[in-house]
Design a protein around this motif. Structure first.
Motif, short mmCIF file in Angstrom:
data_model
loop_
_atom_site.label_atom_id
_atom_site.label_comp_id
_atom_site.label_asym_id
_atom_site.label_seq_id
_atom_site.Cartn_x
_atom_site.Cartn_y
_atom_site.Cartn_z
N ALA A 120 3.55 4.55 -6.68
CA ALA A 120 2.55 5.33 -7.40
C ALA A 120 2.78 6.83 -7.29
CB ALA A 120 1.15 4.98 -6.88
N SER A 130 -2.67 6.82 -14.54
CA SER A 130 -1.82 6.81 -13.35
C SER A 130 -2.54 7.41 -12.15
CB SER A 130 -0.53 7.58 -13.64
OG SER A 130 0.28 7.66 -12.49
N ILE A 172 0.44 0.57 -11.91
CA ILE A 172 1.53 1.16 -11.12
C ILE A 172 2.87 0.55 -11.53
CG2 ILE A 172 2.47 1.35 -8.79
CD1 ILE A 172 -0.46 1.54 -7.82
N GLN A 206 -3.76 5.56 -8.60
CA GLN A 206 -3.45 6.07 -7.27
C GLN A 206 -4.71 6.24 -6.43
OE1 GLN A 206 -0.90 9.53 -7.04
NE2 GLN A 206 0.09 9.04 -8.97
N SER A 231 3.28 -0.29 -2.98
CA SER A 231 2.59 0.15 -4.20
C SER A 231 2.25 1.63 -4.15
CB SER A 231 1.31 -0.68 -4.41
OG SER A 231 0.49 -0.62 -3.25
#
Length: 350
Positions: A133, A60, A246, A64, A129
């Motif tokens: 995120a 994750s 995401i 990002q 997005s």
């Protein structure tokens, strides 16, 4: 996270289904296909209880960070220079869009199923997005943020051709050729890794909110404006993988109850999205009055979402494409830079 054959099988199934449906969605023109398909497939897997438990935190954070690099490379010197003396009205309109988003987010946050933070992040008109995120890092519900943000992108994108042809009678038949950055993959890789290696620790050192996103974003922007990138950018396949991660991040957290609660939110969210779109169209009148752009160009420059669809439509029309690109990129950049800071400050004030 402990490894097991069953867990590996779930990841393989999720990956294969996502890849197949993303390819199909791209072919039929679904906006933000990788993000949408990742979200939709992961949601179905989670509700059916056949998916992985969650996306690993390292994956994750990496997604990002790469997304931050992608956004940072959008704001280059040529883009800013194209605004000329019109940059002040464009910045003011972008800030007006930010205020509209915050107001609509506050209204959405009044719903009994939502927090104020979730409402604010869900209706930010830019960087869908990015907002998905970092939603969890900022204390929001990433499931709601993902669904409402994608709904905004979908509604705005779907309305673009209708408004362009019916309201403005625009000719969108020019078409465009593919862009070629010219940089080899190793240059892209070095640039991305450099932005991550410098940006993330720096953002944590100065205690920025969402450091994995904002740190690389700021470093990539500075490097791009200084001309240090060598034409590097995030490769298309890597960016698609980032969007998928995401989408998975939000989708795998769905439960039947959360799905029902989001269903109760959607009518109110839809009304607020329409209100933001109308408000942004009115803000476009400021550009018409203070710059040399046409009403159609002002509409494209202030459309609150679907940036890639907007840019494609602008490129296929007889308009000032560089102005539209500059205004749209500046809007997304300001949203992703200011909103996390505003949200963190608000939480401290509470």
């Amino acid at each position: 996270m402990r490894f097991s054959p069953a867990a590996a099988g779930r990841w393989v199934a999720l990956t294969l289904v996502t890849i197949l449906l993303t390819i199909l969605a791209e072919r039929v023109g679904v906006p933000s296909a990788a993000l949408f398909v990742g979200l939709a497939v992961a949601t179905v897997f989670a509700l059916a209880k056949v998916g992985p438990a969650k996306v690993p935190s390292r994956a994750s954070q990496a997604a990002q960070a790469v997304l931050g690099v992608e956004i940072g490379t959008l704001l280059d010197r040529d883009t800013l220079a194209s605004l000329g003396t019109d940059w002040i009205p464009v910045v003011l309109v972008s800030l007006g869009t930010l205020l509209l988003s915050i107001g609509a987010g506050a209204a959405l946050g009044l719903h009994r199923d939502l927090s104020a933070t979730t409402g604010a992040l869900a209706l930010v008109a830019g960087g869908a997005s990015g907002m998905v995120a970092i939603a969890r890092d900022l204390g929001g519900d990433e499931r709601v943020v993902a669904v409402v943000q994608y709904l905004r992108v979908l509604l705005v994108t779907a309305s673009l051709p209708f408004v362009a042809t019916v309201v403005f009678h625009a000719d969108t038949g020019r078409g465009v050729g593919p862009a070629d950055s010219g940089a080899p993959l190793w240059v892209d890789a070095v640039f991305i890794l450099g932005c991550l290696a410098v940006g993330v620790p720096l953002a944590r050192l100065i205690r920025l909110p969402a450091p994995a996103l904002l740190g690389p974003l700021i470093v990539a922007t500075v490097a791009d404006l200084a001309g240090w990138t060598g034409g590097a950018e995030v490769p298309t396949l890597l960016l698609a993988a980032v969007y998928v991660v995401i989408g998975w991040q939000a989708g795998l957290r769905f439960t039947v109850e959360s799905f029902r609660s989001i269903g109760r939110i959607l009518p109110w969210a839809t009304l607020l999205i329409v209100a933001i779109a109308v408000g942004c169209a009115l803000l476009g009148l400021i550009l018409v009055a203070t710059t040399s752009v046409t009403p159609y160009e002002a509409y494209l420059a202030t459309t609150p979402g679907g940036i890639y669809a907007v840019l494609a439509l602008a490129a296929a029309s007889d308009v000032n494409v560089t102005f539209v690109v500059a205004a749209q990129v500046l809007r997304v950049f300001l949203m992703l830079l200011i909103v996390p800071l505003f949200t963190r400050r608000r939480q401290r004030g509470d």
